[in-house]
Design a protein around this motif. Structure first.
Motif, mmCIF file in Angstrom:
data_model
loop_
_atom_site.group_PDB
_atom_site.id
_atom_site.type_symbol
_atom_site.label_atom_id
_atom_site.label_comp_id
_atom_site.label_asym_id
_atom_site.label_seq_id
_atom_site.Cartn_x
_atom_site.Cartn_y
_atom_site.Cartn_z
ATOM 1 N N ALA A 9 0.847 -1.191 0.000
ATOM 2 C CA ALA A 9 0.000 0.000 0.000
ATOM 3 C C ALA A 9 0.883 1.242 0.000
ATOM 4 O O ALA A 9 0.606 2.226 -0.688
ATOM 5 N N GLN A 33 1.347 -2.728 4.435
ATOM 6 C CA GLN A 33 0.717 -3.784 3.645
ATOM 7 C C GLN A 33 -0.755 -3.464 3.390
ATOM 8 O O GLN A 33 -1.419 -2.821 4.198
ATOM 9 N N PRO A 34 -1.297 -3.899 2.245
ATOM 10 C CA PRO A 34 -2.714 -3.643 1.946
ATOM 11 C C PRO A 34 -3.633 -4.226 3.013
ATOM 12 O O PRO A 34 -3.440 -5.349 3.469
ATOM 13 N N GLU A 36 -4.094 -3.365 6.155
ATOM 14 C CA GLU A 36 -3.740 -3.326 7.569
ATOM 15 C C GLU A 36 -3.989 -1.939 8.155
ATOM 16 O O GLU A 36 -4.165 -0.946 7.443
ATOM 17 N N LEU A 158 -6.799 3.971 0.560
ATOM 18 C CA LEU A 158 -5.790 4.266 1.574
ATOM 19 C C LEU A 158 -6.197 5.532 2.311
ATOM 20 O O LEU A 158 -6.505 6.548 1.686
ATOM 21 N N ASN A 184 -11.867 -0.557 7.398
ATOM 22 C CA ASN A 184 -10.774 -1.526 7.325
ATOM 23 C C ASN A 184 -11.280 -2.919 6.980
ATOM 24 O O ASN A 184 -10.666 -3.645 6.192
ATOM 25 N N THR A 189 -6.877 0.393 3.657
ATOM 26 C CA THR A 189 -5.646 0.468 4.446
ATOM 27 C C THR A 189 -5.654 1.780 5.209
ATOM 28 O O THR A 189 -5.924 2.836 4.643
#
Length: 312
Positions: A9, A33-34, A36, A158, A184, A189
């Motif tokens: 990410a 990381q994607p 999280e 994101l 989430n 992310t």
């Protein structure tokens, strides 16, 4: 939640940013990381805001590379990001519903859909009765909730959010936590920058701590905390703890009978547990490793760096 994709990410690789002779960010690397919830922490002036601005392409690094959602940042990628800076800003003399709708349109949401989402989300955080109020008529906490809604209304992939719970009471804090958890779970992310360590312990999967522009801690929240654990256990129960084999010293932690047993170098938590199990003079209601809080770790790491003069 976690994701199976191998694409970061956010991928920050050996990034440096200088202002004249001052190094704000110093050869910094980390990955988000994607899917999280990731936390960025550090003292004031550590380089967090500069790092975020480079991630968002507001600032250019002097060295190193940054990828966001799998590639260098583009205008199209920016529409997939929600950003709430520490410096808040809303149009103060405009009705709340119009502000949020307008900001959603700037991110590509059609007006009718933007208005529908704005109404739903404002009601979700308890602002349904205030949608026609001007922003200037709202309390600081209410304005904070409006700002967060405006940050996420376009359903970004994101979200980067600076001090998300600033100015919120416990009820409103829970509302915003629930909103972030819902996003989430749907795959968003979330990157949080905050000084409130209890929220990082509760919410984040992993973290990076930056101090003087450098990475000083990085990993899962539990791994970081366990890394700083001393040879000690926390127990609740009854007995003469100081007389227990392997115990070097005893700290009474609170009035409920919780104590911390600091163990001798040649003792282990397992050996102390075995000693308790065979000795009827002790009753044990709780026995666990003494793991420091993130707040204690933050103070220790930041304090050591300050005393050692590590700076840029």
């Amino acid at each position: 939640m976690s994701a199976s994709s191998n694409v970061c990410a956010i991928c920050v690789q050996n990034v440096t940013k200088r202002y004249g002779n001052f190094t704000a960010v110093d050869d910094l690397s980390f990955e988000v990381q994607p899917g999280e919830i990731f936390a960025m922490l550090g003292p004031n002036g550590a380089g967090k805001t500069t790092t975020i601005r480079m991630i968002l392409d507001i600032l250019k690094p002097d060295k190193g590379s940054i990828e966001v959602l799998g590639a260098p940042l583009t205008d199209a990628t920016k529409d997939r990001i929600g950003y709430l800076p520490e410096e808040r800003g809303l149009y103060r003399d405009v009705p709340v519903i119009d502000v949020v709708t307008y900001l959603a349109q700037l991110k590509g949401v059609p007006r009718a859909e933007a208005q529908r989402r704005a109404t739903t989300m404002l009601e979700q955080v308890g602002l349904g009765a205030n949608i026609k109020s001007k922003v200037s008529e709202l309390s600081k906490g209410m304005q904070q909730k409006v700002q967060i809604i405006a940050t996420v209304i376009h359903r970004p992939s994101l979200v980067i959010i600076d001090e998300p719970f600033s100015g919120l009471d416990p009820v409103n804090t829970q509302m915003i936590k629930d909103l972030l958890y819902d996003m989430n779970r749907e795959g968003t992310t979330i990157v949080m920058s905050t000084h409130q360590m209890n929220f990082i312990e509760e919410m984040a999967n992993r973290l990076v701590m930056i101090d003087h522009g450098r990475r000083v801690l990085y990993g899962t929240v539990l791994d970081v905390r366990e890394r700083f654990a001393e040879n000690a256990v926390v127990v609740e129960g009854t007995g003469d703890w100081a007389a227990l084999p392997g115990v070097r010293s005893v700290d009474v932690s609170d009035s409920r009978g919780e104590v911390t047993l600091h163990l001798a170098d040649d003792a282990t938590p397992d050996s102390v547990m075995q000693a308790l199990a065979v000795n009827p003079a002790y009753t044990v209601r709780r026995f666990e490793l003494a793991i420091p809080s993130l707040n204690d770790i933050f103070i220790q790491v930041a304090g050591n760096n300050s005393r050692n003069g590590n700076g840029g």
